[in-house]
Design a protein around this motif. Structure first.
Motif, mmCIF file in Angstrom:
data_model
loop_
_atom_site.group_PDB
_atom_site.id
_atom_site.type_symbol
_atom_site.label_atom_id
_atom_site.label_comp_id
_atom_site.label_asym_id
_atom_site.label_seq_id
_atom_site.Cartn_x
_atom_site.Cartn_y
_atom_site.Cartn_z
ATOM 1 N N VAL A 1 -4.504 11.479 -0.318
ATOM 2 C CA VAL A 1 -3.268 12.145 -0.713
ATOM 3 C C VAL A 1 -3.565 13.627 -0.883
ATOM 4 O O VAL A 1 -4.525 14.008 -1.559
ATOM 5 C CB VAL A 1 -2.723 11.557 -2.030
ATOM 6 C CG1 VAL A 1 -1.522 12.357 -2.523
ATOM 7 C CG2 VAL A 1 -2.339 10.091 -1.834
ATOM 8 N N ASP B 1 0.798 -1.205 0.000
ATOM 9 C CA ASP B 1 0.000 0.000 0.000
ATOM 10 C C ASP B 1 0.844 1.274 0.000
ATOM 11 O O ASP B 1 0.573 2.191 -0.751
ATOM 12 C CB ASP B 1 -0.924 0.027 1.230
ATOM 13 C CG ASP B 1 -2.122 -0.863 1.016
ATOM 14 O OD1 ASP B 1 -2.203 -1.457 -0.064
ATOM 15 O OD2 ASP B 1 -2.949 -0.949 1.931
ATOM 16 N N ARG C 1 -7.648 6.349 1.900
ATOM 17 C CA ARG C 1 -6.249 6.777 1.802
ATOM 18 C C ARG C 1 -6.281 8.103 1.055
ATOM 19 O O ARG C 1 -6.584 8.143 -0.139
ATOM 20 C CB ARG C 1 -5.422 5.763 1.023
ATOM 21 C CG ARG C 1 -4.772 4.659 1.840
ATOM 22 C CD ARG C 1 -5.706 3.912 2.733
ATOM 23 N NE ARG C 1 -5.028 2.763 3.342
ATOM 24 C CZ ARG C 1 -5.395 2.205 4.472
ATOM 25 N NH1 ARG C 1 -6.423 2.681 5.124
ATOM 26 N NH2 ARG C 1 -4.752 1.166 4.952
ATOM 27 N N TYR D 1 -7.224 5.571 -4.070
ATOM 28 C CA TYR D 1 -6.782 6.747 -3.336
ATOM 29 C C TYR D 1 -7.645 7.960 -3.666
ATOM 30 O O TYR D 1 -8.093 8.124 -4.802
ATOM 31 C CB TYR D 1 -5.321 7.082 -3.677
ATOM 32 C CG TYR D 1 -4.335 6.038 -3.252
ATOM 33 C CD1 TYR D 1 -3.722 6.090 -2.007
ATOM 34 C CD2 TYR D 1 -4.008 4.976 -4.096
ATOM 35 C CE1 TYR D 1 -2.810 5.128 -1.610
ATOM 36 C CE2 TYR D 1 -3.107 4.003 -3.709
ATOM 37 C CZ TYR D 1 -2.506 4.086 -2.460
ATOM 38 O OH TYR D 1 -1.615 3.123 -2.079
ATOM 39 N N LEU E 1 -0.195 12.496 3.466
ATOM 40 C CA LEU E 1 -1.072 11.326 3.438
ATOM 41 C C LEU E 1 -1.883 11.279 4.728
ATOM 42 O O LEU E 1 -1.357 11.511 5.817
ATOM 43 C CB LEU E 1 -0.241 10.048 3.314
ATOM 44 C CG LEU E 1 -0.999 8.718 3.286
ATOM 45 C CD1 LEU E 1 -1.799 8.578 2.000
ATOM 46 C CD2 LEU E 1 -0.025 7.560 3.435
#
Length: 395
Positions: A324, A288, A322, A360, A314
């Protein structure tokens, strides 16, 4: 839903008093006709199972059950109907109410010494399997709410490089084990087991305290971690974003917030196309995260095999997203002369698409946007909305 939700308070009568709890017959009869409008049959069935288990256990031991013979029969009937709607086989109880339960245990040798334990085991054998099956269904339904985030198993989180970038090689292609072979002292590596609900600031402090052999409850430990993370940032816009988010750590329950992790490598290529040695590249491996930090500008004749080497920030949130966060400087859209580069923009857009398909979420801020006088207020509002959106389901 709890067993207590099936009760209502009966008034205390002419002489006052606090009243008494009695079964909400209207609610139980409504359950026999069909599902409730605001409660699922699964949570109702589990609460009813627990109610019957608790009251029959109380009857068989110290007493004090909340239902009487008439109301427990209504509860059993509703319980049977709800479980059948769920496609489950209802428990086959060899008694109708508390009185017949007493007759049953006397006939089956559950009186005298050891009687309490025998009657508990009897109730558990009759109602325990249904409770366990319902709890498993409830857990599966709860887990089904977590549909976000990339696939694969968390292996390494390498981040906050504050010097020359680390050189990483893949030592075991089967287990995705990586090793930092150069500049390891410049970065941090988190390999602790990851909670199903992300990575909190409190968990980061505990990890840092263990790493530094410090007291996790000493405020200086958290301040030292903050300072170490901040040292990895490259620009004032990044530092502003980091400060604005981290100010939330000082509020109540701040340690439960997702940690904002700076400078993370999602993948890393220690070799170049020019060298022709691609065997060590970690491109698209099944892990990951590897590490964190912003883009590096390419130099002529030394083109990286990967478009993106590191990410600015992150967040691993409680709903298993997740996230970003990127702060875009001129290098994201212009060449070394400052001229707009369609090629650089296209490469960035293509990589964003690939990461989104992997699960993501990506949010971008322009460096110019973060230089405005109201940037801190804008960031505060953004993070408030982001955290509200990515709460743990049911919270």
């Amino acid at each position: 839903m709890d067993p207590e939700d099936f009760f209502e308070t009966r008034p205390g009568g002419w002489f006052g008093g606090h009243g008494s709890l009695t079964l909400n017959v209207h609610l139980v009869e409504e359950l026999r006709r069909g599902p409730l409008a605001d409660r699922s049959d699964l949570e109702v069935g589990l609460a009813l199972t627990r109610l019957l288990h608790e009251d029959f256990t109380a009857c068989g031991t110290a007493g004090g059950q909340r239902l009487d013979d008439e109301s427990v029969m209504l509860a059993i009937k509703a319980h049977r109907v709800v479980l059948e709607r769920l496609g489950m086989e209802p428990p086959r109880l060899p008694f109708r109410n508390f009185s017949s339960f007493r007759d049953y245990w006397r006939r089956n040798g559950m009186s005298g010494d050891g009687g309490w334990a025998a009657r508990r085991e009897c109730v558990e054998s009759l109602l325990g399997p249904a409770r366990d099956a319902l709890e498993q269904l409830e857990e599966a339904e709860y887990e089904a709410q977590f549909k976000k985030g990339p696939t694969g198993r968390f292996k390494n989180l390498i981040f906050a490089a504050d010097g020359p970038k680390p050189k990483i090689v893949l030592r075991d292609a089967v287990n995705n084990d990586v090793e930092i072979v150069s500049n390891a002292d410049n970065c941090l590596v988190f390999t602790d087991p990851l909670s199903p609900y992300g990575l909190t600031w409190g968990e980061m402090i505990a990890w840092w305290a263990d790493l530094q052999q410090a007291d996790p409850h000493d405020r200086r430990t958290a301040h030292a971690l903050y300072a170490r993370l901040a040292a990895s940032l490259d620009s004032e816009p990044e530092r502003l974003l980091f400060r604005t988010y981290c100010a939330r750590y000082g509020a109540a329950e701040g340690n439960e917030l997702p940690a904002l992790i700076p400078q993370v490598y999602l993948h890393y290529d220690p070799y170049t196309r020019k060298s022709g040695k691609q065997s060590g590249a970690l491109y698209r491996q099944r892990m990951d995260f590897l590490l964190l930090a912003p883009y590096t500008r390419r130099t002529p004749g030394h083109t990286s095999a990967l478009t993106r080497q590191r990410m600015d920030f992150l967040l691993l949130t409680p709903d298993r997203s997740r996230i970003v966060i990127e702060v875009d400087g001129v290098q994201h859209y212009a060449d070394a002369t400052g001229k707009a580069s369609p090629r650089l923009y296209s490469e960035m857009a293509a990589e964003d698409r690939r990461l989104r398909l992997m699960g993501y979420d990506i949010y971008r801020f322009g460096g110019h946007e973060l230089a405005r006088p109201d940037a801190s207020t804008m960031l505060h509002s953004f993070f408030g909305a982001l955290l509200s959106r990515h709460k743990r389901p049911g919270a």
